[in-house]
Design a protein around this motif. Structure first.
Motif, PDB file in Angstrom:
ATOM      1  N   GLU A  25       0.829  -1.208   0.000  1.00 13.84           N
ATOM      2  CA  GLU A  25       0.000   0.000   0.000  1.00 13.84           C
ATOM      3  C   GLU A  25       0.859   1.252   0.000  1.00 13.84           C
ATOM      4  O   GLU A  25       1.925   1.295   0.605  1.00 13.84           O
ATOM      5  CB  GLU A  25      -0.888  -0.020   1.248  1.00 13.84           C
ATOM      6  N   ASN A  26       0.387   2.281  -0.697  1.00 12.91           N
ATOM      7  CA  ASN A  26       0.961   3.614  -0.615  1.00 12.91           C
ATOM      8  C   ASN A  26      -0.193   4.617  -0.601  1.00 12.91           C
ATOM      9  O   ASN A  26      -1.345   4.218  -0.413  1.00 12.91           O
ATOM     10  CB  ASN A  26       1.980   3.866  -1.742  1.00 12.91           C
ATOM     11  N   SER A  27       0.083   5.877  -0.800  1.00 17.02           N
ATOM     12  CA  SER A  27      -0.972   6.887  -0.678  1.00 17.02           C
ATOM     13  C   SER A  27      -1.960   6.881  -1.848  1.00 17.02           C
ATOM     14  O   SER A  27      -3.010   7.513  -1.767  1.00 17.02           O
ATOM     15  CB  SER A  27      -0.341   8.279  -0.551  1.00 17.02           C
ATOM     16  N   ARG A  57      -3.837   0.464  -3.031  1.00 20.62           N
ATOM     17  CA  ARG A  57      -3.649  -0.681  -2.136  1.00 20.62           C
ATOM     18  C   ARG A  57      -3.723  -1.918  -3.027  1.00 20.62           C
ATOM     19  O   ARG A  57      -4.690  -2.078  -3.778  1.00 20.62           O
ATOM     20  CB  ARG A  57      -4.748  -0.707  -1.076  1.00 20.62           C
ATOM     21  N   SER A  76       2.107   4.106  -9.301  1.00 15.33           N
ATOM     22  CA  SER A  76       2.080   3.741  -7.876  1.00 15.33           C
ATOM     23  C   SER A  76       2.117   2.234  -7.687  1.00 15.33           C
ATOM     24  O   SER A  76       2.817   1.727  -6.800  1.00 15.33           O
ATOM     25  CB  SER A  76       0.832   4.331  -7.220  1.00 15.33           C
ATOM     26  N   CYS A  77       1.377   1.502  -8.521  1.00 17.21           N
ATOM     27  CA  CYS A  77       1.410   0.035  -8.449  1.00 17.21           C
ATOM     28  C   CYS A  77       2.800  -0.496  -8.750  1.00 17.21           C
ATOM     29  O   CYS A  77       3.306  -1.371  -8.038  1.00 17.21           O
ATOM     30  CB  CYS A  77       0.429  -0.567  -9.448  1.00 17.21           C
ATOM     31  N   LEU A 111       5.318  -0.039  -5.904  1.00 23.85           N
ATOM     32  CA  LEU A 111       5.107  -1.039  -4.840  1.00 23.85           C
ATOM     33  C   LEU A 111       5.630  -2.408  -5.255  1.00 23.85           C
ATOM     34  O   LEU A 111       6.335  -3.076  -4.494  1.00 23.85           O
ATOM     35  CB  LEU A 111       3.615  -1.139  -4.499  1.00 23.85           C
ATOM     36  N   ASP A 131       9.602  -2.406  -5.756  1.00 23.48           N
ATOM     37  CA  ASP A 131      10.242  -2.347  -4.428  1.00 23.48           C
ATOM     38  C   ASP A 131      10.164  -3.701  -3.727  1.00 23.48           C
ATOM     39  O   ASP A 131      11.154  -4.200  -3.175  1.00 23.48           O
ATOM     40  CB  ASP A 131       9.566  -1.297  -3.540  1.00 23.48           C
ATOM     41  N   HIS A 132       8.974  -4.294  -3.748  1.00 16.91           N
ATOM     42  CA  HIS A 132       8.770  -5.571  -3.051  1.00 16.91           C
ATOM     43  C   HIS A 132       9.623  -6.676  -3.687  1.00 16.91           C
ATOM     44  O   HIS A 132      10.253  -7.462  -2.971  1.00 16.91           O
ATOM     45  CB  HIS A 132       7.290  -5.936  -3.063  1.00 16.91           C
ATOM     46  N   ARG A 175      13.272   5.125  -9.265  1.00 21.08           N
ATOM     47  CA  ARG A 175      12.300   5.314  -8.179  1.00 21.08           C
ATOM     48  C   ARG A 175      12.319   6.766  -7.701  1.00 21.08           C
ATOM     49  O   ARG A 175      11.274   7.381  -7.492  1.00 21.08           O
ATOM     50  CB  ARG A 175      12.626   4.372  -7.010  1.00 21.08           C
ATOM     51  N   ASN A 206       9.171   9.370  -7.900  1.00 16.53           N
ATOM     52  CA  ASN A 206       8.632   9.979  -6.678  1.00 16.53           C
ATOM     53  C   ASN A 206       8.664  11.495  -6.710  1.00 16.53           C
ATOM     54  O   ASN A 206       7.936  12.148  -5.981  1.00 16.53           O
ATOM     55  CB  ASN A 206       9.349   9.454  -5.439  1.00 16.53           C
TER      56      ASN A 206
END
Length: 187
Positions: free
Chosen positions: A12-14, A17, A111-112, A115, A118-119, A182, A186
């Motif tokens: 999740e981020n702003s 989800r 945004s997806c 996430l 990063d993961h 990244r 951002n």
């Protein structure tokens, strides 16, 4: 460190989800893009005409991929997945992604991908791969925008839902390339 295939987790981020894809997401997903030929144009299956067809596709995708429902403003607006990449050590593919038109050209896709990438790198993967239809220029532009480097094209890689041949364009992001991309995303 040996890379692990990602498990179904919540990320999740702003903006979004990502949660494991379940049948509970089907009503929202159908409202977002079920039956929309343009949304499903580049997918390996035709646009589902009913919620039942979409549910069957979701079950099939979840059986072969680590699938996530993309939640934006409290509703599922699409899905995205991780897939294993046999023959590529410590690599994972992000794909089988679609979004309803209401979130096209918004921060949802970026945004997806932040996430998911990063993961993947936190789990020890050294590369994240993407592939798309050679005719899907919108997807190719989105992959390049997040930092994907064109690595080649597999000709006549798979059949499209209509039976015609698809050439698949491959992209990759290496672990050491990601921090710069990244940071740029951002900003």
């Amino acid at each position: 460190m040996t890379a692990q295939m990602p498990a179904p987790v919540v990320l999740e981020n702003s903006v979004v989800r990502l949660e494991p894809l379940t049948a509970d997401h089907v009503p929202d997903l159908f409202a977002a893009g079920g039956g929309d030929d343009e949304v499903w144009r580049w997918m390996p299956t035709p646009a589902p005409a009913t919620k039942e067809e979409l549910a069957a596709t979701a079950v099939s995708v979840s059986a072969n991929h680590v699938a996530f429902a993309v939640i934006h403003q409290g509703r599922a607006v699409g899905w995205t997945t991780y897939a294993d990449v046999p023959g590529f050590d410590e690599s994972v593919e992000i794909g089988w992604t679609w979004y309803g038109r209401s979130v096209w050209r918004t921060a949802v896709n970026t945004s997806c991908k932040i996430l998911l990438i990063d993961h993947a790198f936190s789990l020890g993967h050294n590369r994240v791969m993407f592939k798309t239809d050679h005719l899907n220029l919108r997807s190719q532009a989105a992959i390049r925008r997040i930092g994907g480097v064109h690595e080649g094209t597999l000709r006549r890689h798979r059949r499209r839902a209509d039976g015609s041949w698809r050439d698949s364009v491959y992209f990759g992001i290496l672990e050491e390339e990601w921090p710069e991309h990244r940071a740029r995303l951002n900003r």
